[in-house]
Design a protein around this motif. Structure first.
Motif, PDB file in Angstrom:
ATOM      1  N   MET A  37      -8.815 -12.075 -23.880  1.00 56.02           N
ATOM      2  CA  MET A  37      -8.143 -11.428 -22.949  1.00 56.02           C
ATOM      3  C   MET A  37      -7.009 -11.110 -23.296  1.00 56.02           C
ATOM      4  O   MET A  37      -6.222 -11.042 -22.331  1.00 56.02           O
ATOM      5  N   GLN A  38      -6.602 -10.913 -24.647  1.00 54.60           N
ATOM      6  CA  GLN A  38      -5.373 -10.546 -24.854  1.00 54.60           C
ATOM      7  C   GLN A  38      -5.019  -9.232 -24.458  1.00 54.60           C
ATOM      8  O   GLN A  38      -4.092  -8.882 -23.935  1.00 54.60           O
ATOM      9  N   TRP A  39      -6.068  -8.243 -24.200  1.00 54.39           N
ATOM     10  CA  TRP A  39      -5.883  -7.080 -23.892  1.00 54.39           C
ATOM     11  C   TRP A  39      -5.356  -7.084 -22.352  1.00 54.39           C
ATOM     12  O   TRP A  39      -4.606  -6.193 -21.952  1.00 54.39           O
ATOM     13  N   PHE A  40      -5.912  -7.954 -21.818  1.00 50.28           N
ATOM     14  CA  PHE A  40      -5.616  -8.260 -20.290  1.00 50.28           C
ATOM     15  C   PHE A  40      -4.066  -8.479 -20.113  1.00 50.28           C
ATOM     16  O   PHE A  40      -3.293  -8.147 -19.375  1.00 50.28           O
ATOM     17  N   GLN A  41      -3.636  -9.463 -21.014  1.00 48.90           N
ATOM     18  CA  GLN A  41      -2.504 -10.062 -20.945  1.00 48.90           C
ATOM     19  C   GLN A  41      -1.399  -8.979 -21.151  1.00 48.90           C
ATOM     20  O   GLN A  41      -0.184  -8.922 -20.756  1.00 48.90           O
ATOM     21  N   ASN A  42      -1.816  -7.967 -22.177  1.00 50.81           N
ATOM     22  CA  ASN A  42      -0.824  -6.850 -22.759  1.00 50.81           C
ATOM     23  C   ASN A  42      -0.581  -5.829 -21.443  1.00 50.81           C
ATOM     24  O   ASN A  42       0.229  -5.131 -21.631  1.00 50.81           O
ATOM     25  N   LEU A  43      -1.372  -6.096 -20.544  1.00 52.74           N
ATOM     26  CA  LEU A  43      -1.232  -4.784 -19.597  1.00 52.74           C
ATOM     27  C   LEU A  43      -0.034  -4.911 -18.897  1.00 52.74           C
ATOM     28  O   LEU A  43       0.404  -6.188 -18.583  1.00 52.74           O
ATOM     29  N   ARG A  44       0.179  -3.975 -17.864  1.00 53.00           N
ATOM     30  CA  ARG A  44       1.253  -4.140 -16.757  1.00 53.00           C
ATOM     31  C   ARG A  44       0.997  -4.813 -15.795  1.00 53.00           C
ATOM     32  O   ARG A  44      -0.235  -4.907 -15.448  1.00 53.00           O
ATOM     33  N   VAL A  45       1.893  -5.442 -15.024  1.00 53.57           N
ATOM     34  CA  VAL A  45       1.630  -6.466 -13.975  1.00 53.57           C
ATOM     35  C   VAL A  45       0.756  -5.615 -12.918  1.00 53.57           C
ATOM     36  O   VAL A  45      -0.133  -6.000 -12.353  1.00 53.57           O
ATOM     37  N   SER A  46       1.057  -4.437 -12.847  1.00 59.92           N
ATOM     38  CA  SER A  46       0.629  -3.257 -11.586  1.00 59.92           C
ATOM     39  C   SER A  46      -1.068  -3.005 -12.034  1.00 59.92           C
ATOM     40  O   SER A  46      -1.961  -3.231 -11.149  1.00 59.92           O
ATOM     41  N   LEU A  47      -1.223  -2.767 -13.397  1.00 57.62           N
ATOM     42  CA  LEU A  47      -2.568  -2.823 -13.657  1.00 57.62           C
ATOM     43  C   LEU A  47      -3.317  -3.827 -13.678  1.00 57.62           C
ATOM     44  O   LEU A  47      -4.636  -4.004 -13.305  1.00 57.62           O
ATOM     45  N   LYS A  48      -2.834  -5.009 -14.013  1.00 57.10           N
ATOM     46  CA  LYS A  48      -3.587  -6.246 -13.968  1.00 57.10           C
ATOM     47  C   LYS A  48      -4.077  -6.588 -12.492  1.00 57.10           C
ATOM     48  O   LYS A  48      -4.915  -6.917 -12.038  1.00 57.10           O
ATOM     49  N   LEU A  49      -3.064  -6.330 -11.286  1.00 57.33           N
ATOM     50  CA  LEU A  49      -3.262  -6.506 -10.117  1.00 57.33           C
ATOM     51  C   LEU A  49      -4.504  -5.462  -9.570  1.00 57.33           C
ATOM     52  O   LEU A  49      -5.361  -5.744  -8.579  1.00 57.33           O
ATOM     53  N   ILE A  50      -4.248  -4.353 -10.043  1.00 59.56           N
ATOM     54  CA  ILE A  50      -5.259  -3.229  -9.537  1.00 59.56           C
ATOM     55  C   ILE A  50      -6.639  -3.715 -10.228  1.00 59.56           C
ATOM     56  O   ILE A  50      -7.435  -3.344  -9.297  1.00 59.56           O
ATOM     57  N   ILE A  51      -6.757  -3.850 -11.241  1.00 57.78           N
ATOM     58  CA  ILE A  51      -8.124  -4.344 -12.010  1.00 57.78           C
ATOM     59  C   ILE A  51      -8.702  -5.413 -11.139  1.00 57.78           C
ATOM     60  O   ILE A  51      -9.836  -5.593 -11.157  1.00 57.78           O
ATOM     61  N   SER A  52      -7.911  -6.574 -10.944  1.00 55.73           N
ATOM     62  CA  SER A  52      -8.399  -7.743 -10.284  1.00 55.73           C
ATOM     63  C   SER A  52      -8.885  -7.355  -8.620  1.00 55.73           C
ATOM     64  O   SER A  52     -10.216  -7.557  -8.589  1.00 55.73           O
ATOM     65  N   PHE A  53      -8.069  -6.625  -8.120  1.00 52.93           N
ATOM     66  CA  PHE A  53      -8.613  -6.061  -6.641  1.00 52.93           C
ATOM     67  C   PHE A  53      -9.800  -5.214  -6.727  1.00 52.93           C
ATOM     68  O   PHE A  53     -10.733  -5.249  -5.998  1.00 52.93           O
ATOM     69  N   LEU A  54      -9.792  -4.203  -7.933  1.00 47.38           N
ATOM     70  CA  LEU A  54     -10.957  -3.479  -8.032  1.00 47.38           C
ATOM     71  C   LEU A  54     -12.448  -4.371  -8.329  1.00 47.38           C
ATOM     72  O   LEU A  54     -13.527  -4.043  -7.753  1.00 47.38           O
ATOM     73  N   LEU A  55     -12.176  -5.575  -9.168  1.00 44.71           N
ATOM     74  CA  LEU A  55     -13.350  -6.160  -9.378  1.00 44.71           C
ATOM     75  C   LEU A  55     -13.603  -6.743  -8.106  1.00 44.71           C
ATOM     76  O   LEU A  55     -15.064  -7.128  -7.824  1.00 44.71           O
ATOM     77  N   VAL A  56     -12.702  -7.365  -7.259  1.00 44.93           N
ATOM     78  CA  VAL A  56     -13.085  -7.891  -6.213  1.00 44.93           C
ATOM     79  C   VAL A  56     -13.859  -7.135  -4.970  1.00 44.93           C
ATOM     80  O   VAL A  56     -14.941  -7.552  -4.516  1.00 44.93           O
ATOM     81  N   ALA A  57     -13.259  -5.852  -5.029  1.00 45.28           N
ATOM     82  CA  ALA A  57     -14.012  -5.023  -4.195  1.00 45.28           C
ATOM     83  C   ALA A  57     -15.296  -4.558  -4.674  1.00 45.28           C
ATOM     84  O   ALA A  57     -16.173  -4.122  -3.934  1.00 45.28           O
ATOM     85  N   THR A  58     -15.507  -4.452  -5.920  1.00 46.20           N
ATOM     86  CA  THR A  58     -16.605  -4.244  -6.503  1.00 46.20           C
ATOM     87  C   THR A  58     -17.877  -5.217  -6.195  1.00 46.20           C
ATOM     88  O   THR A  58     -19.014  -4.776  -5.812  1.00 46.20           O
ATOM     89  N   VAL A  59     -17.452  -6.475  -6.370  1.00 47.95           N
ATOM     90  CA  VAL A  59     -18.285  -7.511  -5.685  1.00 47.95           C
ATOM     91  C   VAL A  59     -18.702  -7.392  -4.366  1.00 47.95           C
ATOM     92  O   VAL A  59     -19.902  -7.575  -3.977  1.00 47.95           O
ATOM     93  N   GLY A  60     -17.874  -7.102  -3.579  1.00 45.89           N
ATOM     94  CA  GLY A  60     -17.870  -7.027  -2.224  1.00 45.89           C
ATOM     95  C   GLY A  60     -18.900  -5.855  -1.887  1.00 45.89           C
ATOM     96  O   GLY A  60     -19.838  -5.765  -0.990  1.00 45.89           O
ATOM     97  N   ALA A  61     -18.653  -4.664  -2.698  1.00 47.77           N
ATOM     98  CA  ALA A  61     -19.560  -3.439  -2.283  1.00 47.77           C
ATOM     99  C   ALA A  61     -20.821  -3.743  -2.553  1.00 47.77           C
ATOM    100  O   ALA A  61     -21.891  -3.304  -2.324  1.00 47.77           O
ATOM    101  N   ALA A  62     -21.046  -4.624  -3.795  1.00 46.20           N
ATOM    102  CA  ALA A  62     -22.354  -5.068  -4.429  1.00 46.20           C
ATOM    103  C   ALA A  62     -23.251  -5.724  -3.250  1.00 46.20           C
ATOM    104  O   ALA A  62     -24.234  -5.648  -3.035  1.00 46.20           O
ATOM    105  N   VAL A  63     -22.541  -6.573  -2.697  1.00 48.46           N
ATOM    106  CA  VAL A  63     -22.998  -7.534  -1.753  1.00 48.46           C
ATOM    107  C   VAL A  63     -23.586  -6.757  -0.422  1.00 48.46           C
ATOM    108  O   VAL A  63     -24.528  -6.782   0.079  1.00 48.46           O
ATOM    109  N   SER A  64     -22.697  -5.725  -0.092  1.00 53.95           N
ATOM    110  CA  SER A  64     -22.807  -4.791   1.016  1.00 53.95           C
ATOM    111  C   SER A  64     -24.005  -4.049   0.919  1.00 53.95           C
ATOM    112  O   SER A  64     -24.768  -3.918   1.724  1.00 53.95           O
ATOM    113  N   ALA A  65     -24.137  -3.446  -0.473  1.00 58.16           N
ATOM    114  CA  ALA A  65     -25.314  -2.617  -0.693  1.00 58.16           C
ATOM    115  C   ALA A  65     -26.391  -3.165  -0.843  1.00 58.16           C
ATOM    116  O   ALA A  65     -27.696  -2.910  -0.443  1.00 58.16           O
TER     117      ALA A  65
END
Length: 292
Positions: free
Chosen positions: A1-29
């Motif tokens: 997970m070193q690549w994740f730690q090296n990301l900017r804070v904004s990217l970390k938050l965006i990726i995290s929210f996108l993953l959560v949104a993807t799971v939610g979208a998968a459940v809905s689909a």
């Protein structure tokens, strides 16, 4: 997970929210997909199996009407009653053929249903022919039943026997259609249960992923900050105003973190200020001695 730690804070938050949104979208689909399957199964149950069952039952009823009309011809005492009985017999025969035609395509979808339809064809053709001949025969008889030819009773008994054989086939068609409807209902129920379990599992997985991402992002940011953001901001504010008296608590901060760097900055400033003060004191002492 070193690549994740090296990301900017904004990217970390965006990726995290996108993953959560993807799971939610998968459940809905998944929910929409299985709702569509349940809807299709329900529609098939109504438009396919239940209509087939209804048509098979109606065919059996028309056969009973035909038998009743046949028996009524034997007791008709007027020409009008006889004509009405003939009309009812023919109408029942037409209704029987139409109802069975409705279930033909469904019956032929399965081996058992196909066999039943072939049995129906094998029995219905002779019965239809026999009914026609019986109508011709009874129409030529006197209205006085005591003057009927001997073959009238024989043909009527044979027709009733043939009708009973065909009725048994129609009853099997009804049972077969009922079994198809039951299987469709069980399939719809199983689809509902399966989709419910899958949605619950994916929802649970979504919660776990969300919690895991929250913990991960929190740990990454905590390591980078070295402590609470509010405490780090307060420490920097005090140092900016020249207050170096309150030592920054960075015992739990890892090397390279913001708070650890603030602590180093405070220590360096304290050291520099101390050296400046010593130098100032030394200069002041030397100046006093020279003046003396």
């Amino acid at each position: 997970m070193q690549w994740f730690q090296n990301l900017r804070v904004s990217l970390k938050l965006i990726i995290s929210f996108l993953l959560v949104a993807t799971v939610g979208a998968a459940v809905s689909a998944l929910g929409i997909f299985h709702m569509g399957r349940i809807s299709a199964g329900t529609e098939k149950l109504y438009s396919h199996e239940l209509r087939t069952l209804k048509a098979a039952q109606a065919a059996n009823i028309h056969l009973l009407y035909a038998s009743r009309a046949q028996m009524g011809l034997l007791s008709a005492s007027t020409k009008g009653e006889r004509n009405a009985g003939v009309a009812e017999l023919r109408k029942a025969g037409v209704g029987l053929a139409e109802r069975v035609a409705e279930v033909k395509s469904v019956l032929e979808e399965s081996e058992e249903g196909g066999k039943l339809y072939k049995q129906y064809e094998a029995l219905s053709a002779p019965l239809k022919k026999g009914m026609g001949e019986f109508v011709t025969l009874i129409s030529a008889q006197s209205l006085d039943s005591s003057q009927f030819e001997g073959r009238v009773a024989e043909d009527s008994a044979q027709l009733l026997k043939d009708s009973r054989a065909l009725e048994q086939v129609l009853e099997k068609m009804v049972a077969h259609s009922d079994e198809l409807a039951r299987q469709s209902m069980e399939d719809a129920t199983q689809t509902f249960k399966t989709s419910r379990l899958m949605m619950m599992a994916m929802a649970l997985a979504g919660v776990l992923v969300s919690v895991a991402l929250g913990v991960l992002v929190s740990r990454v940011l905590s390591r980078q900050l070295g402590g609470e953001p509010g405490y780090a901001a307060d420490a920097v504010g005090r140092i900016a105003t020249g207050d170096l008296t309150n030592e920054v608590d960075a015992q739990s901060a890892r090397t390279g973190s913001v708070l650890h760097s603030i602590k180093q900055m405070q220590d360096q400033l304290t050291h520099v200020v101390g050296k400046i003060k010593l130098s100032s004191d030394a200069i002041a002492t030397a100046s006093g001695q020279i003046a003396a």
